[in-house]
Write an enzyme that holds these catalytic residues in place. Structure first.
Site, PDB file in Angstrom:
ATOM      1  N   HIS A 162       1.779 -22.688   9.165  1.00 42.34           N
ATOM      2  CA  HIS A 162       2.049 -24.050   9.648  1.00 42.34           C
ATOM      3  C   HIS A 162       3.262 -24.181  10.566  1.00 42.34           C
ATOM      4  CE1 HIS A 162      -1.296 -25.562   7.558  1.00 42.34           C
ATOM      5  NE2 HIS A 162      -0.741 -25.949   6.424  1.00 42.34           N
ATOM      6  N   HIS A 222      -2.070 -33.166   8.987  1.00 43.76           N
ATOM      7  CA  HIS A 222      -2.130 -32.766   7.579  1.00 43.76           C
ATOM      8  C   HIS A 222      -2.105 -33.975   6.639  1.00 43.76           C
ATOM      9  CE1 HIS A 222      -1.642 -30.124   4.139  1.00 43.76           C
ATOM     10  NE2 HIS A 222      -1.583 -29.068   4.932  1.00 43.76           N
ATOM     11  N   GLU A 271      -8.325 -30.785   7.393  1.00 45.04           N
ATOM     12  CA  GLU A 271      -7.525 -30.365   8.543  1.00 45.04           C
ATOM     13  C   GLU A 271      -8.422 -29.739   9.613  1.00 45.04           C
ATOM     14  OE1 GLU A 271      -4.151 -27.930   6.966  1.00 45.04           O
ATOM     15  OE2 GLU A 271      -5.076 -28.526   5.072  1.00 45.04           O
TER      16      GLU A 271
END
Length: 332
Positions: free
Chosen positions: A112, A182, A297
């Site tokens: 991420h 997210h 996502e």
């Protein structure tokens, strides 16, 4: 239905980070939908939509103040994730014969965007028709990624109150890029407990199975006869943190989430080839309990820079990264 109305857009000061940077909150409102977006992390702080009874409730997990987002960074509540959403195995990849080592922030791997990914940056904001455009520059070498990247994410409300997130980016050197949002969804309301009983459909006949480190094995596993088969709607259930290979990313919805009690329906449409289903089983100790929200996502596949068999995430000078995801809302 498109009523022809325009989005009402307002900006206000939301708080100040520990380093003194001021963060603003933008509120977008149209056709029954109210969305609040922070300049910190491009975070979708809240989404409020009506249920079958006409009462509006929050359906996205969010925190009430900036201190909360600085404290609870791990769950990425509502954040804009990059440069690379999901994982890069070994926190390195080769591109054009050069090895690039990126930040290790999940064991030996990268996840991420690293220690100071896009979810922890303060974005520049400006009003645009029906919404707000956030933008920033990620300098060459940031978190180990090559190339000076110029990126924007535009949040707008379409007629009918659908939330559209449109991403664009350019680079001055070859790099890899994978952006997502997210947000954790709970259509019964963000304070209603577990979302696992809500009914999910995903247009995906395959997943990319993962190993113990949540890295893809490189295989494509058909969902037939497995718990990953959501082609017909069924309650979500626990235990998911997997990438689904979407059958037809494009103008139609690739996923739908439904809460029978409230009647709320969430549809997801995207230009992306994959979607990570994450049921947040390990929320113990966070402001919300286990499985309090479901993340959908939209993305390219995990570890694509090391998997030539996956769709490429390489962005080169002269090209433009363009990606759009739309979250639609209805009642049934």
């Amino acid at each position: 239905m498109d009523t022809g109305s325009s989005t009402v857009t307002r900006a206000e000061e939301f708080g100040t980070l520990a380093d003194g940077t001021v963060v603003h909150r933008w509120t977008l409102e149209r056709d029954g939908t109210r969305v609040r977006v922070l300049t910190y992390g491009g975070i979708v702080q809240s989404v409020e939509v009506p249920g079958r009874d006409g009462v509006r409730a929050g359906v996205a997990l969010g925190l009430p103040d900036l201190a909360g987002y600085e404290t609870y960074r791990g769950p990425y509540f509502g954040a804009l994730v990059g440069r690379y959403a999901n994982r890069i195995g070994g926190a390195c990849f080769e591109l054009d014969g050069h090895t690039h080592r990126v930040t290790r922030n999940e064991g030996r791997n990268h996840v991420h965007g690293g220690a100071l990914g896009f979810d922890k940056r303060v974005w520049r904001a400006r009003a645009v028709p029906d919404g707000v455009e956030l933008s920033l520059v990620s300098e060459d070498g940031e978190e180990g990624f090559p190339g000076r990247l110029t990126v924007s994410a535009t949040y707008t409300l379409d007629g009918g109150g659908a939330l559209r997130i449109a991403y664009r980016a350019t680079t001055d050197a070859p790099t890899v890029l994978n952006l997502t949002n997210h947000t954790y969804w709970n259509l019964a309301g963000d304070d209603s407990g577990s979302a696992l009983g809500q009914v999910l459909r995903i247009s995906a006949g395959r997943i990319t199975p993962a190993d113990a480190e949540s890295l893809p094995t490189g295989e494509f596993l058909p969902v037939d006869g497995t718990r990953f088969d959501f082609r017909e709607p069924k309650p979500v259930g626990a235990g998911y943190d997997h990438n689904f290979v979407l059958d037809g990313a494009g103008p139609g919805p690739v996923a739908e989430l439904y809460d029978a009690a409230s009647g709320r329906v969430l549809t997801v449409s995207t230009t992306e080839p994959g979607m990570q289903l994450y049921t947040a089983d390990h929320f113990d100790g966070w402001p919300f309990g286990p499985c309090a929200g479901i993340a959908l996502e939209t993305q390219h596949f995990p570890d694509s820079p090391n998997r030539p068999e996956f769709p490429s995430t390489v962005l080169r000078p002269g090209e433009e990264y363009v990606s759009t995801t739309v979250y639609g809302f209805a009642v049934r």
